[in-house]
Scaffold this active site. Structure first.
Site, short mmCIF file in Angstrom:
data_model
loop_
_atom_site.label_atom_id
_atom_site.label_comp_id
_atom_site.label_asym_id
_atom_site.label_seq_id
_atom_site.Cartn_x
_atom_site.Cartn_y
_atom_site.Cartn_z
N GLU A 30 1.63 2.38 4.92
CA GLU A 30 1.28 2.56 3.51
C GLU A 30 1.20 4.05 3.17
O GLU A 30 1.64 4.47 2.10
CB GLU A 30 -0.07 1.88 3.24
CG GLU A 30 -0.55 2.00 1.81
CD GLU A 30 -2.06 1.85 1.69
OE1 GLU A 30 -2.71 1.48 2.69
OE2 GLU A 30 -2.58 2.14 0.60
N ASP A 82 3.78 5.19 0.29
CA ASP A 82 3.22 5.74 -0.95
C ASP A 82 3.98 7.01 -1.36
O ASP A 82 4.39 7.17 -2.52
CB ASP A 82 1.74 6.04 -0.72
CG ASP A 82 1.12 6.89 -1.81
OD1 ASP A 82 0.94 6.40 -2.93
OD2 ASP A 82 0.81 8.06 -1.53
N ASP A 121 -0.77 -2.23 -1.74
CA ASP A 121 -0.73 -1.64 -0.40
C ASP A 121 0.47 -2.17 0.39
O ASP A 121 1.16 -1.42 1.08
CB ASP A 121 -2.01 -1.98 0.38
CG ASP A 121 -3.23 -1.26 -0.16
OD1 ASP A 121 -3.08 -0.39 -1.03
OD2 ASP A 121 -4.35 -1.59 0.29
N GLU A 131 3.81 -0.74 -0.71
CA GLU A 131 4.01 0.62 -0.20
C GLU A 131 4.32 0.60 1.31
O GLU A 131 5.20 1.31 1.77
CB GLU A 131 2.79 1.49 -0.50
CG GLU A 131 2.61 1.74 -2.00
CD GLU A 131 1.34 2.49 -2.36
OE1 GLU A 131 1.30 3.07 -3.44
OE2 GLU A 131 0.38 2.46 -1.56
#
EC number: 3.1.26.3
Lengths: 232, 232
Positions: A49, A53, A122, A125
């Site tokens: 994640e 991101d 989450d 990502e």
């Protein structure tokens, strides 16, 4: 859906491949699942994640930068905020059925975590991070072209934009103004659903009209129309 | 230094090419410069900064993710914050002499903007955005390998880390503790500069010693040594 089934789904529907099943499992694994399966090796999704991101942020940034050569950094930033947010990523997790493949702890499953926007964000990502490692940036862009980027043309992100505030900011830039919204008409369809017609006026002069199934939606549509008219 | 001279400098010292001079000029141009040169076409650096900011974030993220496979997302995030910050980017702007090539307005020049960290940070990001567009992500990584990433091995980022707070957090995780720093020794060199020796103690028991030319530096060094010892 198992991780293997998800890989097939992705290949069939988006023509995006994924090779390393262990990496995909990591992206789909919530911490509590590991606690309940002590024999399971590997990690939860949080490192991926962290990576995904930043990959999402950079991918959306590059796309907007190239798609809108005439926009200044303020417009670009505003559009990016609209696209890179919990509601958006949670939506696309469901669009590609990623939510069905999450490996959840039992308690979390009972609490409805599979539908919780923050978890779905989450996982989106983490999956993008895994796809980036497994297939590279081009595969990420290929998937985004069919999901997040395509949604721009479908006006998907309009729902996250507060057009009334934006109109007010734009009109107030020139000084204090009086902006009013009035219900002009209200009709009832055969199925009993309603359609409202709302006007937006600046200092008593009507700028635009909007329609919607609620007064709120009609006001938003009127503000959006006024913004379009003002930018022309 | 002119934009053309900067391109030569970059090629000679970092073996990184740059083709599109207009794009480089955009990355180096501050808004006031354009106001003072109305015949000049093109924009200021702000759109490229929007792009380069995201490229830097993603490049550092990918690098840390791959370099530290055993770190969790908390450690990775902390290191990224240390690397992706004004002081860091301002420093590297000066290292590659980017600051000498900024096209500044006269008033801003008088006010010392060429040495202002916030401007140097912006210009670094804008230049990275331009390099990404002109030569691609590989060229960005090639330059970062010789600057920002190389600085990890030179312990450059240690100066931005608050080792005393970090030691306190780590020790307090197990409950309330009493951490004290004491000056153990103070010597004066021939050139009249001082060297302090400081100890750090946990509940009265000395954990580590540190040396520095100020008490503050010696305390920081002691905390850093204690953290190293604790992690072994």
């Amino acid at each position: 859906m198992s991780p293997e089934e998800f890989i097939n789904y992705l290949s069939k529907n988006y023509h995006v491949n994924f090779d390393n099943v262990d990496l995909l499992k990591e992206a789909l694994t919530q911490r509590n699942y590991l606690n309940e399966h002590p024999k399971e090796k590997g990690r939860d999704y949080q490192r991926l994640e962290f990576l995904g991101d930043a990959i999402m942020q950079a991918s959306v940034t590059e796309y907007l930068f190239k798609r809108y050569p005439d926009w200044d950094e303020g417009q670009l930033t505003e559009m990016r905020i609209t696209m890179v947010q919990t509601k958006s990523f949670a939506h696309f997790s469901q669009v590609i059925h990623l939510n069905e493949a999450i490996r959840l702890g039992k308690g979390e499953e009972m609490n409805g975590a599979r539908h919780r926007p923050s978890l779905l964000e989450d996982i989106w990502e983490a999956f993008i991070g895994a796809l980036f490692l497994d297939q590279g940036q081009q595969a990420v862009v290929k998937l985004l072209n069919q999901t997040v980027f395509a949604a721009i043309d479908e006006n998907f992100f309009d729902q996250f934009i507060d057009f009334k505030s934006r109109l007010q900011e734009q009109l107030q830039a020139k000084g204090t103004v009086d902006i009013t919204y009035n219900i002009e008409d209200e009709e009832r369809n055969e199925d009993n659903s309603q359609v409202f017609k709302v006007s937006v006026a600046l200092d008593g002069r009507i700028l635009a009209y909007g329609f919607g199934s609620s007064i709120k939606d009609a006001e938003k549509a009127a503000a959006q129309q006024a913004l379009v008219d003002l930018s022309e």
